[in-house]
Design an enzyme around this catalytic site. Structure first.
Site, PDB file in Angstrom:
ATOM      1  N   LYS A 146      -5.443   3.358  -1.648  1.00  0.00           N
ATOM      2  CA  LYS A 146      -4.517   2.862  -0.630  1.00  0.00           C
ATOM      3  C   LYS A 146      -5.218   2.629   0.706  1.00  0.00           C
ATOM      4  O   LYS A 146      -4.883   1.683   1.431  1.00  0.00           O
ATOM      5  CB  LYS A 146      -3.344   3.847  -0.474  1.00  0.00           C
ATOM      6  CG  LYS A 146      -2.480   3.966  -1.730  1.00  0.00           C
ATOM      7  CD  LYS A 146      -1.920   2.621  -2.166  1.00  0.00           C
ATOM      8  CE  LYS A 146      -0.996   2.737  -3.355  1.00  0.00           C
ATOM      9  NZ  LYS A 146      -0.380   1.456  -3.750  1.00  0.00           N
ATOM     10  N   SER A 154       0.857  -1.180   0.000  1.00  0.00           N
ATOM     11  CA  SER A 154       0.000   0.000   0.000  1.00  0.00           C
ATOM     12  C   SER A 154       0.897   1.235   0.000  1.00  0.00           C
ATOM     13  O   SER A 154       1.765   1.370  -0.863  1.00  0.00           O
ATOM     14  CB  SER A 154      -0.937  -0.017   1.208  1.00  0.00           C
ATOM     15  OG  SER A 154      -1.801   1.081   1.202  1.00  0.00           O
ATOM     16  N   TYR A 180      -5.811   8.431  -5.376  1.00  0.00           N
ATOM     17  CA  TYR A 180      -4.719   7.532  -4.979  1.00  0.00           C
ATOM     18  C   TYR A 180      -4.877   7.117  -3.520  1.00  0.00           C
ATOM     19  O   TYR A 180      -4.784   5.932  -3.186  1.00  0.00           O
ATOM     20  CB  TYR A 180      -3.382   8.242  -5.194  1.00  0.00           C
ATOM     21  CG  TYR A 180      -2.172   7.477  -4.707  1.00  0.00           C
ATOM     22  CD1 TYR A 180      -1.631   6.448  -5.465  1.00  0.00           C
ATOM     23  CD2 TYR A 180      -1.561   7.804  -3.496  1.00  0.00           C
ATOM     24  CE1 TYR A 180      -0.512   5.755  -5.026  1.00  0.00           C
ATOM     25  CE2 TYR A 180      -0.441   7.126  -3.049  1.00  0.00           C
ATOM     26  CZ  TYR A 180       0.080   6.101  -3.819  1.00  0.00           C
ATOM     27  OH  TYR A 180       1.187   5.417  -3.383  1.00  0.00           O
TER      28      TYR A 180
END
Length: 334
Positions: free
Chosen positions: A193, A175, A189
Site C-alpha cells: 500500500k 490503496s 500488506y
C-alpha cells in the site's frame, strides 16, 4: 490537562473538516451529471461493486473487472437492475490483472472498443493476509504483491495512454490508510500500500498535463467480504488496533471515492482518521485547492500530536498482548 487540550484540538480539526466538506459538496452534485453516458469501471464485490452500482444509477456505462466469472455475472445482473435508462451499456471482464500483460492490454482494448472511451477508471483489486512477517509464507507474500500492486500497475498501464490521448478522465488507485502507517501484523500488506501511494503520486505527474487526473483512494477498515476474510486470521494485536477506529460500510466509502474522483481530489478518504493521516502526512502529494493546502500547512503540526497519541495506544496494546502471552506460557510451565 493534556487530554483536555487534545480534545479541543481534535474538535477544531473535525469542525474544519466538516466546513471543507460543505464547501466542496455542491461541486459533486453538478459533476455527477457528467457521468451520463460515460464509460467507467468497477468491481464485482466490496467497494468496487458499490461504485459501479452508484454509477449505474447516475446513467454511466459500466464495465466491472475481476477474475471470478460467476460472481461477475451475478453482480452485473444486479447493476443492470439499478440503471437509469435503457440506453446504458454494461459489460464484465474476467481477467487476471497480475498475469500476462499482453492479455490484460488486449482485454481492456476490446472493452474500450465495445463500450467507448474510459472516463473513470477504478483500480479496486486488493487483499490482506494477516500475520507477523515470520509467520507469513512466501506464497502469501507474492499473492499480496501481485493482487495489491502488480495488478494495479498492469491495469493502469493498459489504459493510461488512451486516456492521455483522449485528453480527459480520472484514474483511481485504491490503496488504504495503511499506506501512511505501519500496522502490527500487516507488514507486507503495508509495503504494497505504501508502494501504491508512490505509484499514484508519480502517475499524477505523468498525466496531469494531458487532462487526466489521479485519485488515491485511502479506505479505512470497510465491511467488505475481503475484510471479513482477513479478520479470521488477524493476530490479537492487529484486531485490537483495528477496533480503535470505526468500521465503515462499502457504500459510504464507494460513494466518497466517486465524489472525490469527480471533484478531482488527489486524496480520497472518509472519517477523522483519514483526514488526520492525509493532512499530517501530505508530503509531496498534489493538492486540489489553496484551501486544502492551507488546511495541510496549518493542521499538520497539530495532527502530528494526535498521531503520536494513537501510536502510544498501539504500543500499549502490543506490549500488553506480549505480556499476556508470556504469563500464559509461564503458568503452563508451572
Amino acid at each position: 490537562m493534556e487530554y483536555i487540550l487534545l480534545a479541543f484540538i481534535t474538535f477544531g480539526v473535525i469542525v474544519l473538516s466538516f466546513v471543507l466538506a460543505a464547501v466542496f459538496k455542491h461541486k459533486f452534485i453538478a459533476k455527477k451529471i457528467c457521468l451520463l453516458g460515460r464509460h467507467i469501471t468497477g468491481g464485482s464485490s466490496g467497494i468496487g461493486k458499490c461504485i459501479a452500482l452508484e454509477a449505474a444509477k447516475i446513467g454511466a456505462n459500466v464495465t466491472i473487472v475481476a477474475r471470478n466469472e460467476n460472481r461477475l455475472r451475478s453482480t452485473l445482473k444486479e447493476i443492470k437492475g439499478q440503471c437509469l435508462n435503457n440506453k446504458q451499456k454494461f459489460n464484465y471482464l474476467s481477467v487476471d490483472l497480475a498475469g500476462d500483460y499482453s492479455m490484460v492490454e488486449k482485454t481492456f482494448n476490446n472493452a474500450i472498443e465495445d463500450m467507448g472511451p474510459l472516463y473513470l477508471f477504478i483500480n479496486c483489486a486488493g487483499m490482506a493476509l494477516c500475520g507477523t512477517l515470520e509467520d507469513i509464507s512466501t506464497d502469501d507474500i507474492m499473492q499480496m504483491i501481485n493482487t495489491n500492486l502488480i495488478s494495479t500497475i498492469q491495469a493502469t498501464k493498459a489504459i493510461v495512454n488512451k486516456m492521455k490521448q483522449n485528453g480527459y478522465g480520472s484514474i483511481v488507485i485504491t490503496s488504504s490508510l495503511a499506506s501512511f502507517c505501519g500496522i502490527y501484523g500487516l507488514s507486507v500488506y503495508c509495503a504494497t500500500k505504501f508502494a501504491l501511494r508512490g505509484f499514484a503520486e508519480a502517475l499524477s505527474m505523468e498525466t496531469k498535463n494531458f487532462g487526466v487526473k489521479v485519485t488515491l483512494a485511502l479506505p479505512p477498515d470497510t465491511d467488505t467480504p475481503g475484510y471479513a476474510n482477513e479478520t479470521k486470521n488477524k493476530p490479537l494485536e492487529t484486531l485490537l488496533i483495528s477496533e480503535t477506529a470505526k468500521l465503515f460500510t462499502p457504500e459510504e466509502v464507494g460513494n466518497k471515492i466517486l465524489q472525490d474522483a469527480l471533484d478531482g481530489h488527489f486524496f480520497s478518504t472518509v472519517g477523522f482518521e483519514g483526514h488526520m493521516m492525509t493532512t499530517s502526512c501530505a508530503g509531496m502529494a498534489p493538492y486540489t485547492s489553496y484551501l486544502e493546502l492551507m488546511y495541510q500547512v496549518f493542521g499538520a503540526g497539530i495532527l502530528r500530536l494526535i498521531t503520536v497519541y494513537y501510536l502510544t495506544i498501539f504500543d500499549k496494546i502490543i506490549k500488553k498482548c506480549k505480556l499476556d502471552r508470556e504469563n500464559v506460557k509461564n503458568n503452563k510451565i508451572l
